[in-house]
Design a protein around this motif. Structure first.
Motif, PDB file in Angstrom:
ATOM      1  N   ASN A  96      46.982  66.271   4.021  1.00 47.05           N
ATOM      2  CA  ASN A  96      46.500  65.084   3.329  1.00 47.05           C
ATOM      3  C   ASN A  96      46.142  63.966   4.297  1.00 47.05           C
ATOM      4  N   ASP A 124      50.478  59.503  -0.892  1.00 50.46           N
ATOM      5  CA  ASP A 124      50.544  60.863  -0.365  1.00 50.46           C
ATOM      6  C   ASP A 124      49.434  61.173   0.621  1.00 50.46           C
ATOM      7  N   ILE A 125      48.508  60.246   0.815  1.00 49.30           N
ATOM      8  CA  ILE A 125      47.371  60.468   1.711  1.00 49.30           C
ATOM      9  C   ILE A 125      47.473  59.522   2.901  1.00 49.30           C
ATOM     10  N   ALA A 279      41.805  65.223  -0.858  1.00 49.71           N
ATOM     11  CA  ALA A 279      42.147  63.972  -0.173  1.00 49.71           C
ATOM     12  C   ALA A 279      40.896  63.276   0.357  1.00 49.71           C
TER      13      ALA A 279
END
Length: 291
Positions: A96, A124-125, A279
């Motif tokens: 990610n 999360d990225i 992503a």
């Protein structure tokens, strides 16, 4: 006598030397030292027991034996390079992390200040920023996922979206800018500042005005903006890069809006045409929304 298979480093040094005609040029091509290339080739020649290059006054010339050998191994070297690039690409698409390549000015003046809002929604990225004037590829070990660039029209084999305003404005420190600016009292008596695009001459031609002085040249837009903040003169720079500085009072408009310069130069958001990870797609859409 059996000879162990040479390393890909040695084979690449051999091929680069044959192509470039010298150890120094081959080293530059490979991004290593001249000594490393020369040592690889010479050690291989010693193991073989004969020379692969003829030494000439102007450089090196591969022998017929060397050329025949290269013709046999080059397809294999190309396949190894492609397989390695594919492997690296697979690793990037399964994580990610999204690498964004852009200029130092866009990174520091526009992108980085907005990242906190991105992470609030997408923790999360990870966005890795490659802030450099150097253009990066979308494939290979040092590939990037997205590029934001200011300039001409990119090639047709990538996904391109024009973003941001291409309006160029004149700005200065409040300490030197007139309270009620017009086209004469702001420019007279103040140095003019160019960034790397040197747009003051285009501005003068567009508005049929004569520049009172020859502009000072700064290589990067960031440097031109910093020079203006420090009262060194009036800089002609993209509006999107100084909007926040105008809002917080570090810079002010040095000329009224009717003297803004709109050019064909655009900011582009660039990425690969296909195989984007979720992503990458998320970051790309977020940048479009921010613009």
């Amino acid at each position: 006598m059996a000879i162990n298979t040479p390393s890909t480093q040695t084979l690449n040094a051999l091929r680069a030397t044959a192509d470039a005609g010298s150890f120094s040029a081959a080293a530059e091509q490979l991004g290593v030292t001249q000594g490393a290339v020369a040592q690889s080739v010479r050690q291989f020649e010693e193991r073989l027991g004969f020379k692969l290059f003829e030494r000439w006054a102007r450089g090196l010339r591969p022998t017929p034996t060397c050329l025949n050998y290269l013709a046999e191994i080059e397809p294999a070297l190309d396949r190894i390079a492609q397989a390695t690039a594919t492997l690296a690409e697979h690793d990037r698409t399964t994580t990610n992390q999204v690498t964004v390549s852009t200029t130092p000015s866009i990174a520091s003046r526009w992108l980085i200040p907005k990242l906190s809002s991105f992470y609030l929604e997408h923790s999360d990225i990870v966005i890795a920023i490659d802030a450099s004037e150097k253009l990066r590829r979308f494939t290979g070990p040092e590939a990037v996922d997205i590029a934001i660039r200011w300039g001409g029209t990119p090639s047709s084999d990538v996904n391109v979206t024009p973003i941001l305003s291409n309006t160029i404005i004149a700005v200065a420190s409040p300490s030197i800018a007139p309270k009620n600016p017009n086209e004469t009292d702001a420019l007279d008596g103040n140095p003019l500042i160019n960034d790397g695009h040197r747009l003051w001459d285009r501005w003068a031609k567009n508005f049929a005005k004569k520049l009172p002085t020859k502009p000072l040249d700064f290589g990067q837009t960031n440097h031109a903006i910093d020079a203006a903040i420090n009262g060194l003169g009036i800089a002609l720079v993209p509006l999107v890069l100084v909007t926040e500085l105008i809002e917080n009072g570090q810079l002010v408009r040095a000329l009224p809006k009717e003297f803004d310069l709109n050019t064909e130069i655009k900011f582009h958001l660039i990425s690969k045409n296909h195989n984007s990870s979720p992503a990458v797609s998320t970051v790309r859409q977020w940048i479009i929304e921010q613009s």
